[in-house]
Design a protein around this motif. Structure first.
Motif, PDB file in Angstrom:
ATOM      1  N   TYR A 108     -43.253 -91.228 -38.150  1.00 19.59           N
ATOM      2  CA  TYR A 108     -42.767 -89.652 -38.846  1.00 19.59           C
ATOM      3  C   TYR A 108     -41.692 -89.863 -40.024  1.00 19.59           C
ATOM      4  N   LEU A 109     -41.000 -90.704 -40.205  1.00 22.14           N
ATOM      5  CA  LEU A 109     -39.785 -90.660 -41.093  1.00 22.14           C
ATOM      6  C   LEU A 109     -40.398 -91.415 -42.225  1.00 22.14           C
ATOM      7  N   HIS A 110     -39.700 -91.090 -43.347  1.00 22.40           N
ATOM      8  CA  HIS A 110     -40.124 -91.861 -44.776  1.00 22.40           C
ATOM      9  C   HIS A 110     -38.614 -91.645 -45.372  1.00 22.40           C
ATOM     10  N   LYS A 111     -38.699 -92.321 -46.733  1.00 22.03           N
ATOM     11  CA  LYS A 111     -37.493 -92.307 -47.473  1.00 22.03           C
ATOM     12  C   LYS A 111     -37.138 -90.874 -48.053  1.00 22.03           C
ATOM     13  N   GLY A 112     -35.858 -90.635 -47.551  1.00 18.33           N
ATOM     14  CA  GLY A 112     -35.346 -89.251 -47.911  1.00 18.33           C
ATOM     15  C   GLY A 112     -35.170 -88.460 -46.675  1.00 18.33           C
ATOM     16  N   SER A 113     -35.939 -88.796 -45.450  1.00 15.99           N
ATOM     17  CA  SER A 113     -36.033 -87.948 -44.212  1.00 15.99           C
ATOM     18  C   SER A 113     -34.335 -88.037 -43.830  1.00 15.99           C
ATOM     19  N   LEU A 114     -33.994 -86.750 -43.123  1.00 17.83           N
ATOM     20  CA  LEU A 114     -32.741 -86.731 -42.449  1.00 17.83           C
ATOM     21  C   LEU A 114     -32.814 -87.017 -41.118  1.00 17.83           C
ATOM     22  N   VAL A 115     -31.730 -87.781 -40.686  1.00 18.49           N
ATOM     23  CA  VAL A 115     -31.857 -88.238 -39.200  1.00 18.49           C
ATOM     24  C   VAL A 115     -30.300 -88.330 -38.684  1.00 18.49           C
ATOM     25  N   ASN A 116     -30.159 -88.088 -37.378  1.00 18.63           N
ATOM     26  CA  ASN A 116     -29.002 -88.445 -36.691  1.00 18.63           C
ATOM     27  C   ASN A 116     -29.109 -89.514 -35.824  1.00 18.63           C
ATOM     28  N   VAL A 117     -28.378 -90.448 -36.072  1.00 22.99           N
ATOM     29  CA  VAL A 117     -28.417 -91.773 -35.254  1.00 22.99           C
ATOM     30  C   VAL A 117     -27.242 -92.063 -34.369  1.00 22.99           C
ATOM     31  N   THR A 118     -27.595 -92.270 -33.335  1.00 23.92           N
ATOM     32  CA  THR A 118     -26.479 -92.534 -32.151  1.00 23.92           C
ATOM     33  C   THR A 118     -26.773 -93.810 -31.736  1.00 23.92           C
ATOM     34  N   GLY A 119     -25.515 -94.727 -31.492  1.00 24.91           N
ATOM     35  CA  GLY A 119     -25.826 -95.987 -30.828  1.00 24.91           C
ATOM     36  C   GLY A 119     -24.479 -96.680 -30.834  1.00 24.91           C
ATOM     37  N   GLU A 120     -24.421 -98.126 -31.104  1.00 28.66           N
ATOM     38  CA  GLU A 120     -23.228 -98.721 -31.309  1.00 28.66           C
ATOM     39  C   GLU A 120     -23.172 -99.494 -32.332  1.00 28.66           C
ATOM     40  N   LEU A 121     -22.062 -99.825 -32.763  1.00 35.03           N
ATOM     41  CA  LEU A 121     -21.790-100.903 -33.860  1.00 35.03           C
ATOM     42  C   LEU A 121     -21.944-102.133 -33.420  1.00 35.03           C
ATOM     43  N   ARG A 122     -22.664-102.926 -34.119  1.00 39.43           N
ATOM     44  CA  ARG A 122     -22.642-104.457 -33.886  1.00 39.43           C
ATOM     45  C   ARG A 122     -22.606-105.226 -35.125  1.00 39.43           C
ATOM     46  N   SER A 123     -21.946-106.384 -34.994  1.00 40.49           N
ATOM     47  CA  SER A 123     -21.563-107.427 -36.334  1.00 40.49           C
ATOM     48  C   SER A 123     -22.021-108.727 -35.647  1.00 40.49           C
ATOM     49  N   ARG A 124     -22.418-109.343 -36.877  1.00 43.34           N
ATOM     50  CA  ARG A 124     -23.142-110.658 -36.342  1.00 43.34           C
ATOM     51  C   ARG A 124     -22.804-111.567 -38.002  1.00 43.34           C
ATOM     52  N   ASP A 136     -35.491 -83.333 -40.145  1.00 51.59           N
ATOM     53  CA  ASP A 136     -36.192 -82.311 -41.031  1.00 51.59           C
ATOM     54  C   ASP A 136     -37.106 -81.337 -40.397  1.00 51.59           C
ATOM     55  N   PRO A 137     -37.476 -80.092 -41.009  1.00 54.43           N
ATOM     56  CA  PRO A 137     -38.440 -79.389 -40.260  1.00 54.43           C
ATOM     57  C   PRO A 137     -39.674 -80.062 -39.635  1.00 54.43           C
ATOM     58  N   LYS A 138     -40.126 -79.458 -38.629  1.00 56.30           N
ATOM     59  CA  LYS A 138     -41.300 -79.755 -37.929  1.00 56.30           C
ATOM     60  C   LYS A 138     -42.517 -79.853 -38.922  1.00 56.30           C
ATOM     61  N   PRO A 139     -43.369 -80.935 -39.114  1.00 57.65           N
ATOM     62  CA  PRO A 139     -44.453 -80.667 -40.072  1.00 57.65           C
ATOM     63  C   PRO A 139     -45.544 -79.520 -39.367  1.00 57.65           C
ATOM     64  N   LYS A 140     -46.318 -78.932 -40.519  1.00 56.71           N
ATOM     65  CA  LYS A 140     -47.236 -77.809 -40.122  1.00 56.71           C
ATOM     66  C   LYS A 140     -48.365 -78.294 -39.428  1.00 56.71           C
ATOM     67  N   ASP A 141     -48.795 -79.413 -39.309  1.00 58.78           N
ATOM     68  CA  ASP A 141     -49.951 -79.933 -38.670  1.00 58.78           C
ATOM     69  C   ASP A 141     -49.784 -80.044 -37.211  1.00 58.78           C
ATOM     70  N   GLY A 142     -48.559 -79.654 -36.726  1.00 54.39           N
ATOM     71  CA  GLY A 142     -48.349 -79.506 -35.234  1.00 54.39           C
ATOM     72  C   GLY A 142     -47.758 -80.795 -34.574  1.00 54.39           C
ATOM     73  N   ASN A 143     -47.648 -81.876 -35.154  1.00 57.29           N
ATOM     74  CA  ASN A 143     -47.254 -83.184 -34.656  1.00 57.29           C
ATOM     75  C   ASN A 143     -45.600 -82.896 -34.286  1.00 57.29           C
ATOM     76  N   THR A 144     -45.259 -83.251 -32.974  1.00 58.25           N
ATOM     77  CA  THR A 144     -43.841 -83.157 -32.482  1.00 58.25           C
ATOM     78  C   THR A 144     -43.028 -84.476 -33.072  1.00 58.25           C
ATOM     79  N   GLN A 145     -41.969 -84.240 -33.702  1.00 56.91           N
ATOM     80  CA  GLN A 145     -41.247 -85.504 -34.030  1.00 56.91           C
ATOM     81  C   GLN A 145     -40.257 -85.984 -33.182  1.00 56.91           C
ATOM     82  N   GLU A 146     -39.444 -85.102 -32.436  1.00 59.40           N
ATOM     83  CA  GLU A 146     -38.400 -85.720 -31.422  1.00 59.40           C
ATOM     84  C   GLU A 146     -39.036 -86.191 -30.124  1.00 59.40           C
ATOM     85  N   GLU A 147     -38.611 -87.556 -30.157  1.00 61.12           N
ATOM     86  CA  GLU A 147     -39.071 -88.248 -28.801  1.00 61.12           C
ATOM     87  C   GLU A 147     -37.881 -88.979 -28.501  1.00 61.12           C
ATOM     88  N   THR A 148     -37.294 -89.101 -27.536  1.00 65.20           N
ATOM     89  CA  THR A 148     -36.464 -90.085 -26.970  1.00 65.20           C
ATOM     90  C   THR A 148     -36.731 -90.968 -25.801  1.00 65.20           C
TER      91      THR A 148
END
Length: 142
Positions: free
Chosen positions: A63-79, A103-115
């Motif tokens: 569902y995502l591509h270059k330029g898509s707006l996202v909110n990311v939650t997680g933890e910071l890791r360094s290696r 980003d707004p839901k596409p008009k084809d009816g696909n749901t975007q958010e799944e956790t």
């Protein structure tokens, strides 16, 4: 407490791979705008590499591509890792447990958010990506 929340745009399309045990893992950089910009100052973006596992990785690729707006939650890791020429490289990444599609839901009816609940990657999975993204001005989504 190690909690990172970032909202930004994908700077590249998603790189989806599978481990030998067929577990999906996706990697992508996001560009996050600087919070406060002084008058006369140009837009500044910080780039963060995001890693996400399992079904969420596959959904991100779908569902995502270059330029898509996202909110990311997680933890910071360094290696760190050693390159083929013997140099040591240090990497800081966001190990995401949730990626929200803003980003707004596409008009084809696909749901975007799944956790899907976060699963701790194995040591084998964690070492899958040994190269940093090299970003150029062409990678900026805005």
């Amino acid at each position: 407490m190690n909690l990172v929340v970032q909202t930004g745009r994908l700077a590249r399309d998603i790189d989806l791979r599978y481990t030998p045990s067929n577990k999906a893992v996706a990697q992508f950089p996001i560009a996050v705008r600087k919070r406060f910009i002084k008058e006369g100052e140009s837009d500044t973006a910080y780039f963060f590499t995001v890693i996400i596992w399992g079904t969420q990785a596959e959904n991100c690729k779908k569902y995502l591509h270059k330029g898509s707006l996202v909110n990311v939650t997680g933890e910071l890791r360094s290696r760190s890792y050693e390159t083929s020429d013997g140099a040591t490289k240090y990497v800081t990444e966001i190990m995401a447990d949730r990626v929200e599609f803003l980003d707004p839901k596409p008009k084809d009816g696909n749901t975007q958010e799944e956790t899907i609940p976060y699963e701790e990657p194995t040591e084998e999975q964690a070492s899958l990506y040994d190269n940093e993204y090299q970003l150029s001005d062409d990678d900026l989504p805005f």
